[in-house]
Design a protein around this motif. Structure first.
Motif, PDB file in Angstrom:
ATOM      1  N   LEU A   1      -1.154   3.371  -2.257  1.00  0.00           N
ATOM      2  CA  LEU A   1      -2.014   2.235  -2.575  1.00  0.00           C
ATOM      3  C   LEU A   1      -3.438   2.482  -2.095  1.00  0.00           C
ATOM      4  O   LEU A   1      -4.404   2.181  -2.803  1.00  0.00           O
ATOM      5  CB  LEU A   1      -1.449   0.960  -1.940  1.00  0.00           C
ATOM      6  CG  LEU A   1      -2.052  -0.347  -2.444  1.00  0.00           C
ATOM      7  CD1 LEU A   1      -1.585  -0.627  -3.865  1.00  0.00           C
ATOM      8  CD2 LEU A   1      -1.670  -1.522  -1.544  1.00  0.00           C
ATOM      9  N   ARG A   2      -3.590   3.034  -0.911  1.00  0.00           N
ATOM     10  CA  ARG A   2      -4.930   3.289  -0.376  1.00  0.00           C
ATOM     11  C   ARG A   2      -5.649   4.395  -1.134  1.00  0.00           C
ATOM     12  O   ARG A   2      -6.863   4.362  -1.283  1.00  0.00           O
ATOM     13  CB  ARG A   2      -4.831   3.613   1.123  1.00  0.00           C
ATOM     14  CG  ARG A   2      -4.647   2.342   1.952  1.00  0.00           C
ATOM     15  CD  ARG A   2      -4.038   2.597   3.323  1.00  0.00           C
ATOM     16  NE  ARG A   2      -4.018   1.375   4.120  1.00  0.00           N
ATOM     17  CZ  ARG A   2      -3.205   0.359   3.938  1.00  0.00           C
ATOM     18  NH1 ARG A   2      -2.309   0.408   2.946  1.00  0.00           N
ATOM     19  NH2 ARG A   2      -3.261  -0.723   4.694  1.00  0.00           N
ATOM     20  N   ILE A   3      -4.897   5.366  -1.631  1.00  0.00           N
ATOM     21  CA  ILE A   3      -5.505   6.395  -2.490  1.00  0.00           C
ATOM     22  C   ILE A   3      -5.997   5.770  -3.782  1.00  0.00           C
ATOM     23  O   ILE A   3      -7.116   6.026  -4.240  1.00  0.00           O
ATOM     24  CB  ILE A   3      -4.492   7.515  -2.776  1.00  0.00           C
ATOM     25  CG1 ILE A   3      -4.224   8.329  -1.501  1.00  0.00           C
ATOM     26  CG2 ILE A   3      -4.988   8.430  -3.891  1.00  0.00           C
ATOM     27  CD1 ILE A   3      -3.125   9.359  -1.647  1.00  0.00           C
ATOM     28  N   LEU A   4      -5.169   4.918  -4.391  1.00  0.00           N
ATOM     29  CA  LEU A   4      -5.546   4.277  -5.649  1.00  0.00           C
ATOM     30  C   LEU A   4      -6.773   3.386  -5.479  1.00  0.00           C
ATOM     31  O   LEU A   4      -7.601   3.266  -6.383  1.00  0.00           O
ATOM     32  CB  LEU A   4      -4.376   3.451  -6.185  1.00  0.00           C
ATOM     33  CG  LEU A   4      -3.108   4.238  -6.556  1.00  0.00           C
ATOM     34  CD1 LEU A   4      -1.980   3.285  -6.917  1.00  0.00           C
ATOM     35  CD2 LEU A   4      -3.383   5.196  -7.704  1.00  0.00           C
ATOM     36  N   ALA A   5      -6.899   2.757  -4.302  1.00  0.00           N
ATOM     37  CA  ALA A   5      -8.024   1.858  -4.040  1.00  0.00           C
ATOM     38  C   ALA A   5      -9.271   2.597  -3.563  1.00  0.00           C
ATOM     39  O   ALA A   5     -10.297   1.967  -3.299  1.00  0.00           O
ATOM     40  CB  ALA A   5      -7.615   0.813  -3.004  1.00  0.00           C
ATOM     41  N   GLY A   6      -9.165   3.912  -3.410  1.00  0.00           N
ATOM     42  CA  GLY A   6     -10.326   4.688  -2.989  1.00  0.00           C
ATOM     43  C   GLY A   6     -10.581   4.669  -1.503  1.00  0.00           C
ATOM     44  O   GLY A   6     -11.650   5.105  -1.049  1.00  0.00           O
ATOM     45  N   LEU A   7      -9.607   4.191  -0.724  1.00  0.00           N
ATOM     46  CA  LEU A   7      -9.801   4.109   0.729  1.00  0.00           C
ATOM     47  C   LEU A   7      -9.540   5.439   1.419  1.00  0.00           C
ATOM     48  O   LEU A   7     -10.110   5.711   2.487  1.00  0.00           O
ATOM     49  CB  LEU A   7      -8.904   3.018   1.319  1.00  0.00           C
ATOM     50  CG  LEU A   7      -9.142   1.599   0.789  1.00  0.00           C
ATOM     51  CD1 LEU A   7      -8.164   0.623   1.419  1.00  0.00           C
ATOM     52  CD2 LEU A   7     -10.587   1.169   1.059  1.00  0.00           C
ATOM     53  N   ILE A   8      -8.652   6.266   0.852  1.00  0.00           N
ATOM     54  CA  ILE A   8      -8.452   7.621   1.348  1.00  0.00           C
ATOM     55  C   ILE A   8      -8.370   8.550   0.134  1.00  0.00           C
ATOM     56  O   ILE A   8      -7.927   8.137  -0.946  1.00  0.00           O
ATOM     57  CB  ILE A   8      -7.175   7.759   2.220  1.00  0.00           C
ATOM     58  CG1 ILE A   8      -5.937   7.316   1.435  1.00  0.00           C
ATOM     59  CG2 ILE A   8      -7.309   6.967   3.506  1.00  0.00           C
ATOM     60  CD1 ILE A   8      -4.639   7.516   2.207  1.00  0.00           C
ATOM     61  N   PRO A   9      -8.816   9.802   0.277  1.00  0.00           N
ATOM     62  CA  PRO A   9      -8.821  10.698  -0.878  1.00  0.00           C
ATOM     63  C   PRO A   9      -7.471  11.371  -1.068  1.00  0.00           C
ATOM     64  O   PRO A   9      -6.756  11.642  -0.094  1.00  0.00           O
ATOM     65  CB  PRO A   9      -9.884  11.736  -0.494  1.00  0.00           C
ATOM     66  CG  PRO A   9      -9.803  11.797   1.001  1.00  0.00           C
ATOM     67  CD  PRO A   9      -9.467  10.400   1.468  1.00  0.00           C
ATOM     68  N   PRO A  10      -7.102  11.695  -2.294  1.00  0.00           N
ATOM     69  CA  PRO A  10      -5.896  12.504  -2.514  1.00  0.00           C
ATOM     70  C   PRO A  10      -6.202  13.964  -2.216  1.00  0.00           C
ATOM     71  O   PRO A  10      -7.360  14.390  -2.265  1.00  0.00           O
ATOM     72  CB  PRO A  10      -5.598  12.290  -3.996  1.00  0.00           C
ATOM     73  CG  PRO A  10      -6.952  12.059  -4.611  1.00  0.00           C
ATOM     74  CD  PRO A  10      -7.744  11.324  -3.562  1.00  0.00           C
TER      75      PRO A  10
END
Length: 421
Positions: free
Chosen positions: A50-59
């Motif tokens: 979820l945090r990757i999708l929201a741009g909070l952490i990078p993949p």
């Protein structure tokens, strides 16, 4: 129209020399006009994704696109509602809600106007000047929703937003959110909801995506084509809940997970394990998982580790959304305490190589510093997980009478003949 798309997303965490892939090859879409629920086991990567999708952490691999544009950080048009209320205790409701608008450079009068509108939208009109400590848990979470909605997001990410609330409060807030969504009273055009509650997923979502495996990927998509309002007692509702349970307890998934890392142990207390075995035994040795969870008052994140532990120890089999005790499991559920200890010890040595190894060392040496065991585990897994496994070993081994633990000196030793584990 596709609002959000993840393509081949992967994420790996590194702790010292330990490298742990969390997500791999994740593909998903959130389309305009739909609510999508994301489910999976506790610690299975839901919140990370979820945090990757929201741009909070990078993949580490792959990419995420929002309305066709690559996501490389938080973007306008996105907002998040967290599990914890995360309010600033020294700010009023109005100030907490307006805070997200300051970074956009809006004039103070405009920030206050929009914040008041969002507060009214979530049913908190009249509480603008209250501090968080003056609000109930449900009201504080409403502030969290207002804070997300005030920035007029096109996609709303929600990370188990109802899990910290009591059941009645959570149900009321879910209904209010659904009313806002169906009435199109917000700018939100898509919602991605992380939840561990299968009934919640079926009550709200249009589709359920189930994360499976380690590293996790989207293993199955389950459409939820029920009209609103949805009745949890409806047969179609129950069928969908059971389909999600079955997906999360598939035989090949359980076997693969247990075989891939024999060192990892489910977080399951002996008391809870015995209680669940006894409950299933009272039901004749077999139980439907949704009904069992309801009757025992267990959330999914509480039930699944217990089921994993019973399977790991050879006391149960889980398949097709049901759990069935083995002959040994039935004996465990019907035995007195001393017989339960003996059965537990026998299966612990047979099915948990790590315990068998620790017991052999104690038979050879008599005692072993806890620090040595922890160092050995930390060389093979992240430190937090190593401490968890150590705690499970200590509890299970003491109950079974296979080891004792000296709190003062922090070392393991063999129990004295007269010592009660």
């Amino acid at each position: 129209m596709v609002l959000l798309q993840a393509v081949n997303v992967g994420k790996t965490y590194t702790a010292g020399q330990v490298v742990k892939p969390v997500l791999q090859g994740v593909d998903l879409e959130v389309r305009e006009g739909e609510i999508v629920a994301l489910l999976g086991r506790s610690g299975g990567g839901k919140s990370t994704l979820l945090r990757i999708l929201a741009g909070l952490i990078p993949p580490d691999e792959g990419e995420v696109r929002f309305k066709g544009q690559r996501v490389e950080g938080p973007m306008e048009g996105m907002a998040m509602v967290f599990q914890s209320f995360a309010l600033f205790p020294w700010l009023t409701v109005l100030e907490n809600v307006a805070l997200g608008l300051e970074a956009r450079g809006l004039p103070k009068a405009e920030r206050e106007r929009r914040a008041r509108e969002a507060i009214a939208l979530v049913g908190l009109e009249g509480f603008e000047n209250a501090l968080p400590k003056e609000l109930s848990g449900g009201m504080r979470q409403r502030v969290g929703f207002a804070r997300a909605l005030v920035v007029e997001p096109e996609i709303l990410f929600m990370d188990e937003p109802f899990s910290a609330l009591d059941p009645l409060t959570a149900e009321g807030l879910r209904e209010d959110l659904l009313d806002l969504w169906q009435a199109r009273r917000t700018s939100t055009r898509g919602i991605l909801l992380v939840t561990h509650n299968m009934e919640e997923a079926v009550a709200l979502a249009d589709r359920a995506l189930v994360l499976q495996g380690s590293p996790a990927r989207v293993g199955r998509e389950i459409p939820i084509p029920l009209p609103h309002p949805r009745d949890p007692g409806d047969a179609r509702f129950r069928t969908l809940v059971e389909a999600i349970y079955e997906t999360l307890t598939q035989r090949e998934e359980v076997e693969r997970r247990l075989e891939e890392e024999a060192l990892r142990l489910p977080q399951a207390s002996v008391e809870a394990l015995l209680g669940l075995a006894e409950a299933i035994a009272r039901l004749g040795g077999r139980a439907d998982l949704p009904l069992l969870a309801e009757e025992e008052g267990l959330e999914v994140d509480d039930l699944f580790p217990l089921l994993e532990a019973l399977e790991l120890l050879g006391f149960a089999r889980v398949e097709h959304g049901d759990v069935e005790l083995t002959a040994a499991g039935l004996a465990l559920g019907q035995a007195d305490l001393q017989r339960q200890k003996a059965l537990f010890a026998e299966h612990l040595l047979r099915h948990v190589p790590l315990m068998a190894r620790l017991h052999r060392v104690l038979l050879e040496r008599g005692r072993l510093p806890e620090k040595r065991v922890l160092e050995w585990l930390e060389a093979r897994m992240p430190p937090t997980e190593a401490r968890h496994v150590l705690g499970v070993l200590r509890e299970w081994g003491r109950f079974a009478g296979l080891l004792a633990y000296e709190e003062r000196g922090r070392f393991f030793h063999l129990p004295e003949p007269e010592e009660t584990p």
